[in-house]
Design a protein around this motif. Structure first.
Motif, PDB file in Angstrom:
ATOM      1  N   GLY A  15       1.031   1.368  29.597  1.00 16.77           N
ATOM      2  CA  GLY A  15       0.822   1.683  31.007  1.00 16.77           C
ATOM      3  C   GLY A  15       1.849   2.681  31.485  1.00 16.77           C
ATOM      4  N   GLY A  16       2.286   3.547  30.580  1.00 15.96           N
ATOM      5  CA  GLY A  16       3.388   4.459  30.887  1.00 15.96           C
ATOM      6  C   GLY A  16       2.986   5.754  31.548  1.00 15.96           C
ATOM      7  N   ALA A  17       1.698   5.914  31.854  1.00 19.82           N
ATOM      8  CA  ALA A  17       1.238   7.181  32.413  1.00 19.82           C
ATOM      9  C   ALA A  17       1.640   7.374  33.866  1.00 19.82           C
ATOM     10  CB  ALA A  17      -0.280   7.288  32.279  1.00 19.82           C
ATOM     11  N   ARG A  18       1.829   6.262  34.595  1.00 22.57           N
ATOM     12  CA  ARG A  18       2.126   6.394  36.028  1.00 22.57           C
ATOM     13  C   ARG A  18       2.857   5.147  36.514  1.00 22.57           C
ATOM     14  NH1 ARG A  18      -3.618   5.189  39.159  1.00 22.57           N
ATOM     15  NH2 ARG A  18      -4.082   3.214  38.099  1.00 22.57           N
ATOM     16  N   GLY A  19       3.245   5.160  37.778  1.00 27.39           N
ATOM     17  CA  GLY A  19       3.835   3.991  38.426  1.00 27.39           C
ATOM     18  C   GLY A  19       5.092   3.496  37.755  1.00 27.39           C
ATOM     19  N   GLU A  42      -5.725   9.389  29.333  1.00 22.24           N
ATOM     20  CA  GLU A  42      -5.213  10.413  28.420  1.00 22.24           C
ATOM     21  C   GLU A  42      -4.596  11.597  29.142  1.00 22.24           C
ATOM     22  OE1 GLU A  42      -6.721  13.101  24.610  1.00 22.24           O
ATOM     23  OE2 GLU A  42      -7.892  11.376  25.300  1.00 22.24           O
ATOM     24  N   ASP A  43      -5.304  12.157  30.127  1.00 24.60           N
ATOM     25  CA  ASP A  43      -4.785  13.342  30.822  1.00 24.60           C
ATOM     26  C   ASP A  43      -3.458  13.048  31.510  1.00 24.60           C
ATOM     27  OD1 ASP A  43      -6.988  14.695  29.972  1.00 24.60           O
ATOM     28  OD2 ASP A  43      -8.048  14.654  31.894  1.00 24.60           O
ATOM     29  N   LEU A  44      -3.412  11.936  32.227  1.00 16.69           N
ATOM     30  CA  LEU A  44      -2.194  11.583  32.947  1.00 16.69           C
ATOM     31  C   LEU A  44      -1.074  11.216  31.979  1.00 16.69           C
ATOM     32  CD1 LEU A  44      -1.093  11.298  35.786  1.00 16.69           C
ATOM     33  CD2 LEU A  44      -1.913   8.934  35.824  1.00 16.69           C
ATOM     34  N   GLY A  45      -1.417  10.513  30.901  1.00 18.13           N
ATOM     35  CA  GLY A  45      -0.412  10.142  29.907  1.00 18.13           C
ATOM     36  C   GLY A  45       0.190  11.354  29.223  1.00 18.13           C
TER      37      GLY A  45
END
Length: 267
Positions: A15-19, A42-45
């Motif tokens: 869950g490392g893509a955001r927050g 994928e894109d955000l990560g």
């Protein structure tokens, strides 16, 4: 060298893509660790990993659905291949679906159980297999699971979420015991974050209004602050620094612990 220095360590953050997950990945990287961002986005990560690289860190993105055993196996293997090993796994990925007990939706509870409990269980399983003696990383390490203050206090509207985060705390302690008894060399701890105004935290406050529990989101947040001795909401950095501590040699004699990072709310 500081006992909080993570130079030479390799970490996987779910869950490392955001927050909060992105904040934890950034903090680990600042402490010197190479970091893999595990996420279904994928894109955000990839963007989060790229921002870490631009800041001078070694970082990669690995696709990961935490509810799927095969996805974990692939993500851990890819992390070891891209970073050269694995020393830290942060099981942060989680979902919160609000609802009153009287209106409980089985599908919502199953979703939280799959992500919040099964996801952490599988993450711990594959961390052990990779980091124990004879594993593909094989040097021991640390697992940090993300529970919640909701595991330690009753709060209306989040019975299912609270139950899953309580399970994370118990799972953490059993896993720590097994690791010690079987000589895996892997410490297992969890963090109990208080409310943080991330996207999830803001939605939770709005949900409390929709459920008829508070007259406004501001009133709900105000009451949470009122229950917090330190008199404020948490920040992503508060949680991230706790993760760095538990992953570091500063916590070398700590395992099976649940660390409250809630401003005193759960005391």
């Amino acid at each position: 060298m500081s006992v909080f220095d993570l130079a030479g360590r390799r970490a996987l953050v779910t869950g490392g893509a955001r927050g909060l997950g992105a904040g934890m990945a950034e903090a680990l990287a600042r402490a010197g660790a190479a970091v893999a961002i595990g996420d279904i986005r994928e894109d955000l990560g990839k963007a989060t990993a790229e921002s870490l690289r631009e800041a001078g860190a070694t970082a990669a993105f690995v696709p990961l659905d935490v509810t799927e055993d095969a996805s974990w196996e692939s993500a851990v293997a890819r992390t070891i291949d891209e970073l050269g090993g694995l020393d830290i796994v942060v099981n942060n990925a989680g979902v919160e679906i609000s609802g009153l007990v009287v209106d409980l939706d089985p599908a919502d509870v199953r979703r939280m159980l799959e992500v919040n409990v099964l996801g952490v269980a599988l993450g711990t399983k594959h961390a052990f297999r990779a980091m124990r003696p004879g594993g593909p990383a094989g040097g021991g390490g640390a697992v940090v699971n993300i529970a919640s203050v909701a595991a330690t206090i009753p709060f209306p509207g989040i019975a299912g979420y609270s139950a899953t985060k309580s399970a994370v705390d118990r799972l953490t302690r059993v896993a720590a015991l097994e690791s010690g008894k079987l000589g895996y060399g892997v410490r297992v701890n969890c963090v109990h974050p208080g409310l943080v105004p991330t996207e999830m935290g803001a939605r939770l406050a709005e949900d409390m209004v929709a459920l008829g529990l508070w007259p406004s989101a501001e009133a709900a947040v105000g009451d949470v602050i009122g229950l917090t001795p330190l008199g404020r909401l948490g920040e992503a950095a508060d949680m991230a620094d706790a993760v760095v501590f538990l992953a570091s040699d500063g916590a070398r004699f700590i395992t099976g612990a649940g660390l409250p990072v809630d401003g005193g709310m759960g005391m």
